[in-house]
Design a protein around this motif. Sequence first.
Motif, PDB file in Angstrom:
ATOM      1  N   LYS A   1      63.433  21.019  47.746  1.00 51.01           N
ATOM      2  CA  LYS A   1      63.901  19.659  48.074  1.00 51.01           C
ATOM      3  C   LYS A   1      63.524  18.636  47.016  1.00 51.01           C
ATOM      4  O   LYS A   1      64.348  17.833  46.613  1.00 51.01           O
ATOM      5  CB  LYS A   1      63.258  19.150  49.374  1.00 51.01           C
ATOM      6  CG  LYS A   1      63.727  19.770  50.617  1.00 51.01           C
ATOM      7  CD  LYS A   1      62.968  19.163  51.789  1.00 51.01           C
ATOM      8  CE  LYS A   1      61.562  19.429  51.746  1.00 51.01           C
ATOM      9  NZ  LYS A   1      60.411  19.146  51.741  1.00 51.01           N
TER      10      LYS A   1
ATOM     11  N   SER B   1      59.848  11.241  51.308  1.00 49.36           N
ATOM     12  CA  SER B   1      59.138  10.846  52.540  1.00 49.36           C
ATOM     13  C   SER B   1      57.869  11.666  52.738  1.00 49.36           C
ATOM     14  O   SER B   1      56.891  11.174  53.308  1.00 49.36           O
ATOM     15  CB  SER B   1      60.055  10.974  53.760  1.00 49.36           C
ATOM     16  OG  SER B   1      60.446  12.320  53.954  1.00 49.36           O
TER      17      SER B   1
ATOM     18  N   ARG C   1      51.736  12.590  52.998  1.00 48.56           N
ATOM     19  CA  ARG C   1      50.633  13.115  52.183  1.00 48.56           C
ATOM     20  C   ARG C   1      49.606  12.018  51.900  1.00 48.56           C
ATOM     21  O   ARG C   1      48.394  12.257  51.937  1.00 48.56           O
ATOM     22  CB  ARG C   1      51.172  13.656  50.844  1.00 48.56           C
ATOM     23  CG  ARG C   1      51.868  14.988  50.985  1.00 48.56           C
ATOM     24  CD  ARG C   1      52.613  15.386  49.726  1.00 48.56           C
ATOM     25  NE  ARG C   1      53.255  16.665  49.897  1.00 48.56           N
ATOM     26  CZ  ARG C   1      52.711  17.842  49.539  1.00 48.56           C
ATOM     27  NH1 ARG C   1      51.541  17.868  48.937  1.00 48.56           N
ATOM     28  NH2 ARG C   1      53.355  18.964  49.773  1.00 48.56           N
TER      29      ARG C   1
ATOM     30  N   ALA D   1      49.137  16.312  55.633  1.00 48.31           N
ATOM     31  CA  ALA D   1      50.407  15.625  55.899  1.00 48.31           C
ATOM     32  C   ALA D   1      51.084  16.237  57.123  1.00 48.31           C
ATOM     33  O   ALA D   1      51.624  15.537  57.980  1.00 48.31           O
ATOM     34  CB  ALA D   1      51.321  15.730  54.686  1.00 48.31           C
TER      35      ALA D   1
ATOM     36  N   ARG E   1      54.565   8.647  63.017  1.00 52.46           N
ATOM     37  CA  ARG E   1      55.976   8.721  62.603  1.00 52.46           C
ATOM     38  C   ARG E   1      56.668   7.381  62.823  1.00 52.46           C
ATOM     39  O   ARG E   1      57.463   6.931  62.018  1.00 52.46           O
ATOM     40  CB  ARG E   1      56.715   9.832  63.355  1.00 52.46           C
ATOM     41  CG  ARG E   1      56.104  11.199  63.170  1.00 52.46           C
ATOM     42  CD  ARG E   1      57.082  12.300  63.487  1.00 52.46           C
ATOM     43  NE  ARG E   1      58.059  12.458  62.422  1.00 52.46           N
ATOM     44  CZ  ARG E   1      57.863  13.157  61.308  1.00 52.46           C
ATOM     45  NH1 ARG E   1      56.741  13.795  61.110  1.00 52.46           N
ATOM     46  NH2 ARG E   1      58.797  13.222  60.397  1.00 52.46           N
TER      47      ARG E   1
ATOM     48  N   ARG F   1      61.930  16.030  56.192  1.00 52.44           N
ATOM     49  CA  ARG F   1      62.120  16.988  57.281  1.00 52.44           C
ATOM     50  C   ARG F   1      63.103  16.459  58.319  1.00 52.44           C
ATOM     51  O   ARG F   1      63.791  17.210  58.978  1.00 52.44           O
ATOM     52  CB  ARG F   1      60.784  17.257  58.004  1.00 52.44           C
ATOM     53  CG  ARG F   1      59.673  17.808  57.151  1.00 52.44           C
ATOM     54  CD  ARG F   1      59.970  19.237  56.776  1.00 52.44           C
ATOM     55  NE  ARG F   1      58.851  19.864  56.074  1.00 52.44           N
ATOM     56  CZ  ARG F   1      58.438  19.539  54.857  1.00 52.44           C
ATOM     57  NH1 ARG F   1      59.041  18.602  54.178  1.00 52.44           N
ATOM     58  NH2 ARG F   1      57.431  20.180  54.296  1.00 52.44           N
ATOM     59  N   ASP F   2      63.111  15.118  58.482  1.00 50.25           N
ATOM     60  CA  ASP F   2      63.911  14.496  59.553  1.00 50.25           C
ATOM     61  C   ASP F   2      64.789  13.376  58.999  1.00 50.25           C
ATOM     62  O   ASP F   2      65.129  12.444  59.707  1.00 50.25           O
ATOM     63  CB  ASP F   2      62.983  13.921  60.632  1.00 50.25           C
ATOM     64  CG  ASP F   2      62.029  12.871  60.073  1.00 50.25           C
ATOM     65  OD1 ASP F   2      61.856  12.803  58.832  1.00 50.25           O
ATOM     66  OD2 ASP F   2      61.465  12.098  60.871  1.00 50.25           O
TER      67      ASP F   2
ATOM     68  N   ARG G   1      52.496  26.243  58.272  1.00 48.89           N
ATOM     69  CA  ARG G   1      53.082  24.894  58.141  1.00 48.89           C
ATOM     70  C   ARG G   1      54.498  24.874  58.720  1.00 48.89           C
ATOM     71  O   ARG G   1      54.882  23.950  59.424  1.00 48.89           O
ATOM     72  CB  ARG G   1      53.075  24.478  56.666  1.00 48.89           C
ATOM     73  CG  ARG G   1      53.612  23.113  56.394  1.00 48.89           C
ATOM     74  CD  ARG G   1      52.616  22.162  55.789  1.00 48.89           C
ATOM     75  NE  ARG G   1      52.002  22.621  54.569  1.00 48.89           N
ATOM     76  CZ  ARG G   1      52.374  22.208  53.356  1.00 48.89           C
ATOM     77  NH1 ARG G   1      53.378  21.381  53.205  1.00 48.89           N
ATOM     78  NH2 ARG G   1      51.718  22.599  52.294  1.00 48.89           N
TER      79      ARG G   1
ATOM     80  N   ASP H   1      55.681  22.404  61.652  1.00 56.61           N
ATOM     81  CA  ASP H   1      56.741  21.425  61.394  1.00 56.61           C
ATOM     82  C   ASP H   1      57.977  21.653  62.275  1.00 56.61           C
ATOM     83  O   ASP H   1      58.681  20.703  62.622  1.00 56.61           O
ATOM     84  CB  ASP H   1      57.153  21.439  59.909  1.00 56.61           C
ATOM     85  CG  ASP H   1      56.039  20.920  58.993  1.00 56.61           C
ATOM     86  OD1 ASP H   1      55.057  20.367  59.514  1.00 56.61           O
ATOM     87  OD2 ASP H   1      56.162  21.077  57.761  1.00 56.61           O
TER      88      ASP H   1
ATOM     89  N   ARG I   1      56.837  20.978  66.450  1.00 55.61           N
ATOM     90  CA  ARG I   1      56.253  19.744  66.986  1.00 55.61           C
ATOM     91  C   ARG I   1      57.264  19.041  67.894  1.00 55.61           C
ATOM     92  O   ARG I   1      58.489  19.198  67.731  1.00 55.61           O
ATOM     93  CB  ARG I   1      55.787  18.838  65.849  1.00 55.61           C
ATOM     94  CG  ARG I   1      56.902  18.267  65.053  1.00 55.61           C
ATOM     95  CD  ARG I   1      56.390  17.378  63.934  1.00 55.61           C
ATOM     96  NE  ARG I   1      57.492  16.983  63.098  1.00 55.61           N
ATOM     97  CZ  ARG I   1      57.453  16.916  61.771  1.00 55.61           C
ATOM     98  NH1 ARG I   1      56.362  17.212  61.127  1.00 55.61           N
ATOM     99  NH2 ARG I   1      58.510  16.529  61.107  1.00 55.61           N
TER     100      ARG I   1
END
Length: 223
Positions: A17, A35, A40, A98, A108, A129-130, A179, A183, A186
């Motif tokens: 990414k 983001s 982080r 992170a 968030r 991610r979102d 991870r 991710d 959640r």
Amino acid sequence: MALVPVITIDGPSGSGKGTISQRLAAELGYHLLDSGALYRILGCVVRQQGLDLNEHEKLARVATDLDIQFGERGPGSVTVNGEDFSELIRQEVAGEMASLVGAIPAVRKALFERQLAFRQAPGLVADGRDMGTVVFPDAVLKIFLTASVEERAKRRYNQLIAKGIGAILPDLLRELKERDARDTQRAVSPLKPAGDAHILDTTSMSIDEVVARVLSLATESKD
Ligand code: DC
């Protein structure tokens, strides 16, 4: 007034990414939102200050109050409250932290507005991610990058070795799997492709091939 166009690039750690987003933003002359860097940064601050991960509201206040500057001290630089965080946030432990702070809903929410502020003319490439599901649901183009977890661990290993940082491939593989699980599982903004995202499996694609494919999708999205 027409909204500033956004291209979102979401996907798991090591899917490429960051590199793809940078290349794309440069090609299109767009702004870039990394983001993950925001999460982080907060993760590093939590660690530095020994903050309690269970104190959600306090962490959200810290996230809101941080003075974060990207690129102030040269391309790719990150300054937090006047301190250089450029190297710190790229460490493996920063990614781990992170992912932990990113699972906290109040955090968030606190970072949401900050991310919207990156939407500036002529356009934005947003990496995370979102981005396509939650932050920029009206993006003109949504890409979800994937690659096998083994390939992603190998890429990360090669990056670290190239930087002269010691790494153990099986450890990286285990950490990536952990991870990914955190991710994707959640409760808030889990990692998943938006319904209207183009899914690109980059396992056997070069960076140039991925960039070319995304650029051609970006051109199509303008028609
Ligand atoms: O993209 P990255 O590897 O820099 O992200 C590090 C972690 O930050 C990732 O494991 C989860 C979290 N993150 C997030 O929850 N939401 C984002 N939009 C970006 C990153």
